[in-house]
Scaffold this motif. Structure first.
Motif, PDB file in Angstrom:
ATOM      1  N   THR A 180       0.828  -1.202   0.000  1.00  0.00           N
ATOM      2  CA  THR A 180       0.000   0.000   0.000  1.00  0.00           C
ATOM      3  C   THR A 180       0.865   1.255   0.000  1.00  0.00           C
ATOM      4  O   THR A 180       0.574   2.225  -0.714  1.00  0.00           O
ATOM      5  CB  THR A 180      -0.927   0.005   1.224  1.00  0.00           C
ATOM      6  N   LEU A 181       1.930   1.232   0.795  1.00  0.00           N
ATOM      7  CA  LEU A 181       2.848   2.371   0.833  1.00  0.00           C
ATOM      8  C   LEU A 181       3.518   2.581  -0.526  1.00  0.00           C
ATOM      9  O   LEU A 181       3.760   3.726  -0.944  1.00  0.00           O
ATOM     10  CB  LEU A 181       3.904   2.143   1.916  1.00  0.00           C
ATOM     11  N   THR A 182       3.795   1.494  -1.224  1.00  0.00           N
ATOM     12  CA  THR A 182       4.371   1.602  -2.563  1.00  0.00           C
ATOM     13  C   THR A 182       3.418   2.338  -3.498  1.00  0.00           C
ATOM     14  O   THR A 182       3.834   3.227  -4.266  1.00  0.00           O
ATOM     15  CB  THR A 182       4.675   0.204  -3.126  1.00  0.00           C
ATOM     16  N   PHE A 183       2.140   1.976  -3.440  1.00  0.00           N
ATOM     17  CA  PHE A 183       1.153   2.668  -4.273  1.00  0.00           C
ATOM     18  C   PHE A 183       1.090   4.155  -3.936  1.00  0.00           C
ATOM     19  O   PHE A 183       1.070   5.012  -4.833  1.00  0.00           O
ATOM     20  CB  PHE A 183      -0.226   2.030  -4.109  1.00  0.00           C
ATOM     21  N   THR A 233       7.104  -4.680  -9.902  1.00  0.00           N
ATOM     22  CA  THR A 233       7.081  -3.232  -9.687  1.00  0.00           C
ATOM     23  C   THR A 233       7.723  -2.496 -10.861  1.00  0.00           C
ATOM     24  O   THR A 233       7.215  -1.461 -11.325  1.00  0.00           O
ATOM     25  CB  THR A 233       7.815  -2.883  -8.380  1.00  0.00           C
ATOM     26  N   LEU A 234       8.838  -3.025 -11.362  1.00  0.00           N
ATOM     27  CA  LEU A 234       9.457  -2.426 -12.552  1.00  0.00           C
ATOM     28  C   LEU A 234       8.503  -2.457 -13.746  1.00  0.00           C
ATOM     29  O   LEU A 234       8.406  -1.487 -14.504  1.00  0.00           O
ATOM     30  CB  LEU A 234      10.747  -3.172 -12.894  1.00  0.00           C
ATOM     31  N   VAL A 266       7.443   9.032 -14.042  1.00  0.00           N
ATOM     32  CA  VAL A 266       7.873   7.645 -13.833  1.00  0.00           C
ATOM     33  C   VAL A 266       9.180   7.589 -13.036  1.00  0.00           C
ATOM     34  O   VAL A 266       9.317   6.789 -12.109  1.00  0.00           O
ATOM     35  CB  VAL A 266       8.042   6.920 -15.189  1.00  0.00           C
ATOM     36  N   LEU A 267      10.135   8.426 -13.381  1.00  0.00           N
ATOM     37  CA  LEU A 267      11.455   8.352 -12.761  1.00  0.00           C
ATOM     38  C   LEU A 267      11.470   8.803 -11.307  1.00  0.00           C
ATOM     39  O   LEU A 267      12.214   8.249 -10.490  1.00  0.00           O
ATOM     40  CB  LEU A 267      12.461   9.177 -13.564  1.00  0.00           C
ATOM     41  N   LEU A 268      10.664   9.808 -10.972  1.00  0.00           N
ATOM     42  CA  LEU A 268      10.704  10.327  -9.606  1.00  0.00           C
ATOM     43  C   LEU A 268      10.275   9.278  -8.573  1.00  0.00           C
ATOM     44  O   LEU A 268      10.949   9.111  -7.550  1.00  0.00           O
ATOM     45  CB  LEU A 268       9.848  11.592  -9.494  1.00  0.00           C
ATOM     46  N   PRO A 269       9.194   8.536  -8.800  1.00  0.00           N
ATOM     47  CA  PRO A 269       8.814   7.531  -7.792  1.00  0.00           C
ATOM     48  C   PRO A 269       9.475   6.173  -7.973  1.00  0.00           C
ATOM     49  O   PRO A 269       9.297   5.289  -7.131  1.00  0.00           O
ATOM     50  CB  PRO A 269       7.287   7.406  -7.991  1.00  0.00           C
ATOM     51  N   LEU A 270      10.237   5.981  -9.044  1.00  0.00           N
ATOM     52  CA  LEU A 270      10.757   4.651  -9.368  1.00  0.00           C
ATOM     53  C   LEU A 270      11.640   4.078  -8.254  1.00  0.00           C
ATOM     54  O   LEU A 270      11.357   2.991  -7.717  1.00  0.00           O
ATOM     55  CB  LEU A 270      11.536   4.706 -10.684  1.00  0.00           C
ATOM     56  N   LEU A 271      12.712   4.767  -7.907  1.00  0.00           N
ATOM     57  CA  LEU A 271      13.639   4.230  -6.908  1.00  0.00           C
ATOM     58  C   LEU A 271      13.015   4.139  -5.507  1.00  0.00           C
ATOM     59  O   LEU A 271      13.207   3.122  -4.816  1.00  0.00           O
ATOM     60  CB  LEU A 271      14.912   5.061  -6.869  1.00  0.00           C
ATOM     61  N   PRO A 272      12.266   5.162  -5.050  1.00  0.00           N
ATOM     62  CA  PRO A 272      11.621   5.015  -3.733  1.00  0.00           C
ATOM     63  C   PRO A 272      10.654   3.829  -3.665  1.00  0.00           C
ATOM     64  O   PRO A 272      10.628   3.103  -2.658  1.00  0.00           O
ATOM     65  CB  PRO A 272      10.877   6.344  -3.554  1.00  0.00           C
ATOM     66  N   ALA A 273       9.892   3.610  -4.718  1.00  0.00           N
ATOM     67  CA  ALA A 273       8.951   2.476  -4.726  1.00  0.00           C
ATOM     68  C   ALA A 273       9.696   1.147  -4.705  1.00  0.00           C
ATOM     69  O   ALA A 273       9.317   0.213  -3.985  1.00  0.00           O
ATOM     70  CB  ALA A 273       8.045   2.557  -5.949  1.00  0.00           C
ATOM     71  N   LEU A 274      10.768   1.057  -5.482  1.00  0.00           N
ATOM     72  CA  LEU A 274      11.578  -0.167  -5.481  1.00  0.00           C
ATOM     73  C   LEU A 274      12.231  -0.403  -4.123  1.00  0.00           C
ATOM     74  O   LEU A 274      12.340  -1.547  -3.669  1.00  0.00           O
ATOM     75  CB  LEU A 274      12.648  -0.089  -6.573  1.00  0.00           C
ATOM     76  N   LEU A 275      12.663   0.669  -3.475  1.00  0.00           N
ATOM     77  CA  LEU A 275      13.287   0.537  -2.158  1.00  0.00           C
ATOM     78  C   LEU A 275      12.287  -0.009  -1.138  1.00  0.00           C
ATOM     79  O   LEU A 275      12.631  -0.890  -0.325  1.00  0.00           O
ATOM     80  CB  LEU A 275      13.816   1.892  -1.697  1.00  0.00           C
TER      81      LEU A 275
END
Length: 229
Positions: A89-92, A182-183, A207-216
């Protein structure tokens, strides 16, 4: 224009984006997708850890010469399920929030786009759950050496159970779906955001701004399995 079904995103993201851009929607239009995906992710992780935790608790009770209900184990199952549900949920929310910051347009329908991408994870986590249920009981069993080394200590037995679970094909599938899925969500989101935002550069930022935080965040959820292998 009629609102497109979220499943259409999986077959033709560009077409889905074009239809979504013209449709009248609300931010929570596709809310069932992330909720169901998070529930299935939590269930999959709890099922993945359940056999080993039950065996560890049984061995701890046996070493202590006791028997009875495994209340702490039940709480562990609940914690595993809720923890994964929370992280998904936090990822979303991270995708939505940082995607909106990157795009800076109220008309890009960032919430609808990212929530629809969770449709991809629903069948994937169902397959992971099926794989877990089909895994033979012997795959979760602790070796005599691991049981002996733990000396009846529940924490050590649980650590050994995690190590055993992490080596199963089901664990590898869970990690793969969590990270690669997720990717894939971001790959699906890009053409849709390009259509709704009307700009390739804006879609890239979204796309790029949330990419790394969501993957983390997702990595934090599977890190115990990765490091226990």
């Amino acid at each position: 224009m009629a609102t497109p079904l979220p499943a259409e995103l999986l077959t033709s993201p560009a077409t889905f984006g074009a239809r979504l851009a013209r449709a009248n929607t609300v931010a929570w239009q596709y809310w069932p997708a992330p909720v169901v995906a998070a529930l299935l992710a939590g269930l999959a992780y709890a099922l993945l850890m359940r056999p080993g935790l039950n065996l560890a608790a049984a061995e701890a009770l046996k070493a202590a010469g006791e028997s009875g209900a495994l209340a702490p184990t039940v709480l562990s199952h609940i914690a595993n399920a809720f923890g994964t549900f929370f992280l998904t949920t936090l990822t979303f929310l991270t995708m939505w929030g940082l995607g909106r910051v990157g795009i800076r347009s109220p008309h890009a329908k960032v919430a609808e786009v990212y929530s629809a991408t969770f449709t991809l994870l629903v069948p994937l986590f169902l397959l992971v759950i099926l794989l877990i249920l089909l895994t033979p009981a012997s795959a979760w069993a602790l070796s005599p050496a691991e049981i002996s080394a733990a000396k009846g200590q529940l924490v050590d037995l649980q650590r050994a159970a995690l190590h055993v679970a992490a080596r199963t094909p089901a664990a590898l599938a869970f990690v793969g779906v969590t990270l690669l899925g997720t990717l894939a969500q971001f790959a699906l989101a890009y053409p849709v955001l390009k259509a709704t935002a009307g700009s390739r550069a804006v879609a890239v930022r979204g796309v790029l701004l949330p990419l790394l935080p969501a993957l983390l965040i997702q990595f934090l959820g599977v890190a115990p399995l990765i490091f226990a292998r």
